[in-house]
Motif scaffolding. Structure first.
Motif, PDB file in Angstrom:
ATOM      1  N   UNK A   1       0.446   1.836   9.053  1.00 32.32           N
ATOM      2  CA  UNK A   1       1.885   1.938   8.811  1.00 32.32           C
ATOM      3  C   UNK A   1       2.372   0.880   7.825  1.00 32.32           C
ATOM      4  N   UNK A   2       3.275   1.283   6.957  1.00 28.01           N
ATOM      5  CA  UNK A   2       3.831   0.361   5.965  1.00 28.01           C
ATOM      6  C   UNK A   2       4.486  -0.834   6.643  1.00 28.01           C
ATOM      7  N   UNK A   3       5.068  -0.603   7.825  1.00 26.47           N
ATOM      8  CA  UNK A   3       5.754  -1.679   8.544  1.00 26.47           C
ATOM      9  C   UNK A   3       4.802  -2.793   8.957  1.00 26.47           C
ATOM     10  N   UNK A   4       3.496  -2.490   9.017  1.00 25.06           N
ATOM     11  CA  UNK A   4       2.513  -3.518   9.361  1.00 25.06           C
ATOM     12  C   UNK A   4       1.972  -4.232   8.127  1.00 25.06           C
ATOM     13  N   UNK A   5       2.152  -3.630   6.956  1.00 24.98           N
ATOM     14  CA  UNK A   5       1.634  -4.221   5.731  1.00 24.98           C
ATOM     15  C   UNK A   5       2.687  -5.003   4.952  1.00 24.98           C
ATOM     16  N   UNK A   6       3.913  -4.484   4.942  1.00 31.86           N
ATOM     17  CA  UNK A   6       4.970  -5.136   4.170  1.00 31.86           C
ATOM     18  C   UNK A   6       5.200  -6.594   4.556  1.00 31.86           C
ATOM     19  N   UNK A   7       5.119  -6.950   5.852  1.00 33.81           N
ATOM     20  CA  UNK A   7       5.336  -8.362   6.202  1.00 33.81           C
ATOM     21  C   UNK A   7       4.381  -9.322   5.515  1.00 33.81           C
ATOM     22  N   UNK A   8       3.171  -8.852   5.180  1.00 33.49           N
ATOM     23  CA  UNK A   8       2.221  -9.730   4.491  1.00 33.49           C
ATOM     24  C   UNK A   8       2.697 -10.026   3.074  1.00 33.49           C
ATOM     25  N   UNK A   9       3.240  -9.015   2.391  1.00 37.64           N
ATOM     26  CA  UNK A   9       3.811  -9.248   1.069  1.00 37.64           C
ATOM     27  C   UNK A   9       5.025 -10.164   1.167  1.00 37.64           C
ATOM     28  N   UNK A  10       5.869  -9.902   2.144  1.00 43.70           N
ATOM     29  CA  UNK A  10       7.100 -10.680   2.283  1.00 43.70           C
ATOM     30  C   UNK A  10       6.804 -12.128   2.640  1.00 43.70           C
ATOM     31  N   UNK A  11       5.815 -12.350   3.488  1.00 42.28           N
ATOM     32  CA  UNK A  11       5.495 -13.712   3.942  1.00 42.28           C
ATOM     33  C   UNK A  11       5.122 -14.621   2.782  1.00 42.28           C
ATOM     34  N   UNK A  12       4.417 -14.049   1.796  1.00 41.04           N
ATOM     35  CA  UNK A  12       3.957 -14.862   0.668  1.00 41.04           C
ATOM     36  C   UNK A  12       4.802 -14.668  -0.585  1.00 41.04           C
ATOM     37  N   UNK A  13       5.884 -13.914  -0.464  1.00 39.53           N
ATOM     38  CA  UNK A  13       6.739 -13.666  -1.606  1.00 39.53           C
ATOM     39  C   UNK A  13       5.990 -13.008  -2.745  1.00 39.53           C
ATOM     40  N   UNK A  14       5.089 -12.082  -2.412  1.00 34.29           N
ATOM     41  CA  UNK A  14       4.189 -11.499  -3.399  1.00 34.29           C
ATOM     42  C   UNK A  14       4.518 -10.032  -3.663  1.00 34.29           C
ATOM     43  N   UNK A  15       4.183  -9.595  -4.862  1.00 32.87           N
ATOM     44  CA  UNK A  15       4.252  -8.163  -5.198  1.00 32.87           C
ATOM     45  C   UNK A  15       2.871  -7.523  -5.133  1.00 32.87           C
ATOM     46  N   UNK A  16       1.829  -8.350  -5.167  1.00 33.67           N
ATOM     47  CA  UNK A  16       0.461  -7.838  -5.145  1.00 33.67           C
ATOM     48  C   UNK A  16      -0.308  -8.538  -4.027  1.00 33.67           C
ATOM     49  N   UNK A  17      -0.916  -7.735  -3.145  1.00 36.69           N
ATOM     50  CA  UNK A  17      -1.768  -8.256  -2.077  1.00 36.69           C
ATOM     51  C   UNK A  17      -3.141  -7.616  -2.225  1.00 36.69           C
ATOM     52  N   UNK A  18      -4.153  -8.450  -2.498  1.00 37.25           N
ATOM     53  CA  UNK A  18      -5.526  -7.971  -2.629  1.00 37.25           C
ATOM     54  C   UNK A  18      -6.336  -8.432  -1.430  1.00 37.25           C
ATOM     55  N   UNK A  19      -7.108  -7.504  -0.870  1.00 39.50           N
ATOM     56  CA  UNK A  19      -7.879  -7.801   0.332  1.00 39.50           C
ATOM     57  C   UNK A  19      -9.290  -7.243   0.181  1.00 39.50           C
ATOM     58  N   UNK A  20     -10.300  -8.066   0.433  1.00 36.22           N
ATOM     59  CA  UNK A  20     -11.672  -7.583   0.457  1.00 36.22           C
ATOM     60  C   UNK A  20     -12.132  -7.371   1.881  1.00 36.22           C
ATOM     61  N   UNK A  21     -13.290  -6.719   2.029  1.00 34.24           N
ATOM     62  CA  UNK A  21     -13.901  -6.646   3.345  1.00 34.24           C
ATOM     63  C   UNK A  21     -14.104  -5.274   3.938  1.00 34.24           C
TER      64      UNK A  21
END
Length: 234
Positions: free
Chosen positions: A134-154
């Protein structure tokens, strides 16, 4: 800016070399490595030395930490546990210190767009984040770091997703792709337009399989390299 992004090399030198050559051909300005440089594959020393030689920005993945430090949580029986001690035994103190020097995140602003990168979930390299959740679980990660791009490996699966005005993406795996197709995964990111191009780069499996067998590493890995899938162990 055109940013090349790779992750999860897992000690596969031929795949790394093919991915870097493909990114050069794409004309990227910089290459970022999202962790898990070692583990599973037969070339931990060579991969680390190549990254040092290239001077690439890299962050630590769960495997890098497990090899560099005696973490208390034991791996379950299986291919991972079978290769952990072997991987550590191949590395000199120089290479181990390189793994210990890696940061857990990459944070940088590219042309006005702030980018943050982690391996796994922010704060937990061991736990991949579900980018299809769900977007509601991902958006907080962008908001927390004030970022427009979140890259994740793994996750070993290439995926990109727009969330409002932001972007979350995983480049997949260079050395142990699980996309159902053999080859090395790599990603080209336009940091201004937030456009992503995923690459599937073929490479010669011969030297990799030869070294895998020479070091008597788990045969199941050969099946992964050939098929792009990780079957259950027999």
């Amino acid at each position: 800016m055109r940013l090349g992004v790779i992750s999860d090399i897992h000690a596969n030198l031929p795949a790394l070399e093919a991915a870097l050559e493909a990114l050069r051909h794409q004309g990227v300005d910089e290459v970022l490595v999202l962790g898990d440089l070692v583990g599973y594959g037969p070339h931990p020393k060579q991969v680390i030395r190549r990254l040092i030689k290239e001077g690439l920005s890299a962050i630590a993945g769960a495997w890098d930490l497990r090899v560099a430090y005696p973490l208390p949580e034991a791996l379950p029986e299986g291919v991972g546990k079978a290769t952990l001690e072997w991987t550590r035994s191949q590395l000199s103190e120089r290479e181990l210190n390189y793994l210990r020097s890696l940061r857990l995140s990459h944070r940088k602003t590219y042309g006005g767009n702030r980018l943050v990168a982690f391996h796994g979930t922010p704060g937990n390299p061991e736990e991949p984040l579900d980018l299809l959740g769900p977007a509601a679980e991902l958006l907080p990660h962008l908001e927390r770091y004030g970022a427009r791009i979140l890259l994740l490996g793994g996750r070993h699966l290439p995926l990109s997703r727009r969330l409002g005005t932001g972007l979350v993406a995983d480049p997949g795996s260079v050395g142990l792709s699980l996309s159902g197709e053999p080859g090395a995964d790599a990603m080209v990111l336009d940091t201004e337009a937030l456009e992503v191009r995923s690459l599937k780069v073929p490479y010669d499996l011969g030297p990799l399989i030869f070294d895998l067998r020479a070091w008597e590493l788990p045969p199941i890995l050969e099946r992964v390299y050939r098929t792009g899938r990780f079957p259950k162990e027999d």
